[in-house]
Design an enzyme around this catalytic site. Structure first.
Site, PDB file in Angstrom:
ATOM      1  N   LYS A 207      -7.730  18.187  -1.405  1.00  0.00           N
ATOM      2  CA  LYS A 207      -8.739  17.510  -2.234  1.00  0.00           C
ATOM      3  C   LYS A 207      -8.360  16.073  -2.589  1.00  0.00           C
ATOM      4  O   LYS A 207      -9.229  15.245  -2.812  1.00  0.00           O
ATOM      5  CB  LYS A 207      -9.006  18.303  -3.524  1.00  0.00           C
ATOM      6  CG  LYS A 207      -9.750  19.598  -3.260  1.00  0.00           C
ATOM      7  CD  LYS A 207     -10.105  20.303  -4.542  1.00  0.00           C
ATOM      8  CE  LYS A 207     -10.718  21.652  -4.228  1.00  0.00           C
ATOM      9  NZ  LYS A 207     -11.297  22.312  -5.384  1.00  0.00           N
TER      10      LYS A 207
ATOM     11  N   ASP B 197     -16.927  20.466  -8.419  1.00  0.00           N
ATOM     12  CA  ASP B 197     -16.207  21.646  -8.934  1.00  0.00           C
ATOM     13  C   ASP B 197     -16.517  21.924 -10.407  1.00  0.00           C
ATOM     14  O   ASP B 197     -16.843  23.053 -10.780  1.00  0.00           O
ATOM     15  CB  ASP B 197     -14.693  21.457  -8.789  1.00  0.00           C
ATOM     16  CG  ASP B 197     -14.210  21.777  -7.381  1.00  0.00           C
ATOM     17  OD1 ASP B 197     -14.900  22.529  -6.668  1.00  0.00           O
ATOM     18  OD2 ASP B 197     -13.142  21.274  -6.999  1.00  0.00           O
TER      19      ASP B 197
ATOM     20  N   VAL C 199       2.644  20.010 -22.139  1.00  0.00           N
ATOM     21  CA  VAL C 199       1.615  19.398 -23.008  1.00  0.00           C
ATOM     22  C   VAL C 199       1.305  17.952 -22.590  1.00  0.00           C
ATOM     23  O   VAL C 199       0.157  17.505 -22.677  1.00  0.00           O
ATOM     24  CB  VAL C 199       2.052  19.440 -24.490  1.00  0.00           C
ATOM     25  CG1 VAL C 199       0.970  18.893 -25.402  1.00  0.00           C
ATOM     26  CG2 VAL C 199       2.365  20.871 -24.892  1.00  0.00           C
TER      27      VAL C 199
END
Ligand code: ATR
Length: 242
Positions: A65, A101, A152
């Site tokens: 992709k 998507d 994170v």
């Protein structure tokens, strides 16, 4: 006859040919939809040959992709923002890349229930799939979004600059779980049906929260099974696990 296809590696598991062929039949188009495995090592050579072939348009799946981008003539703004392309269309002799998507996933979600401005959405994971869904969500809705991820910092980088959205740790998300009205699981945890690992603890799941998983094989991941159980256990009234 038009020829469309999906490229990727591996590709044998892809349901795209079945799904797209059904759509072609339904719309009575003069077209076929096939699949093509391209080599990871020889991608640069093979994709050039592919673009010179008689193909009219194609979808792109893992792991190409991002790698497809330098070979395209144009990329639409949304795909550029996602940094990934899943759909390539030939216009004349130019190739244009799109990313559907996130929007596709949200359309499926809306069939269950539409997203509202009052929703607080939790996205679990911060990879390519998560980013597409996050951006599509921000484009279409004005709801609050939190992204939680094992790493994170990756969730932080994904957020729209200036937005009120938050990046939180998995521990924090588990602690605050009852405040989210929609939870979207986008990590690869759950792809292996033999493992029952969960990307996020669901003990505090509120009974009314909609839980979705982008993994469709297995059809029901360990995460979704656990969500059903917890929603039931945490409901004030008895309910059936469906
Ligand atoms: P995709 O493009 O399909 O989203 P990806 O970019 O490889 O795939 O992202 C995979 C996601 O699954 C990431 O959010 C990853 O977390 P990290 O950013 O911390 O790597 C998450 N993931 C993978 N394995 C995981 C695990 N065992 N526990 C929790 N999260 C995991």
């Amino acid at each position: 006859m038009k020829h469309f296809a999906v490229i990727g590696n591996p590709i044998a598991h892809s349901l795209s040919p079945i799904m797209q062929q059904a759509a072609i039949q339904h719309l009575q188009l003069d077209a076929i939809y096939t699949r093509k495995k391209l080599s990871e090592e020889a991608f640069d050579q093979e994709i050039k040959e592919w673009l010179r072939s008689d193909i009219d348009g194609f979808n792109v799946t893992i792991p190409f992709k991002e790698r497809i981008i330098p070979y395209l003539d144009e990329i639409d703004d949304f795909a550029l923002k996602c940094g990934a392309v899943n759909t390539v269309v030939r216009y004349g002799n130019k190739w244009t890349g799109f990313n559907t998507d996130g929007q596709g996933f949200l359309e499926g979600l809306a069939e269950k229930r539409p997203v509202k401005e009052s929703d607080h959405v939790l996205i679990v994971g911060a990879g390519g799939a998560s980013k597409g869904i996050y951006l599509a969500l921000k484009q279409a809705h004005n709801c609050e979004v939190s992204v939680t991820n094992r790493t994170v910092a990756k969730a932080e980088q994904m957020l729209e600059p200036g937005s009120q959205d938050r990046a939180i740790s998995l521990k924090e998300a588990a602690k605050q779980l009852s405040k989210f009205t929609i939870i979207i699981q986008t990590t690869s945890v759950g792809l292996n049906p033999e493992k029952a690992d969960l990307p996020l603890q669901l003990d505090l799941l509120a009974p009314g929260t909609l839980v979705a998983d982008i993994i469709y094989n297995p059809f029901e991941t360990a995460f979704l099974q656990e969500a059903k159980k917890k929603r039931c256990n945490n409901a004030k009234r008895p309910c059936n696990v469906r």
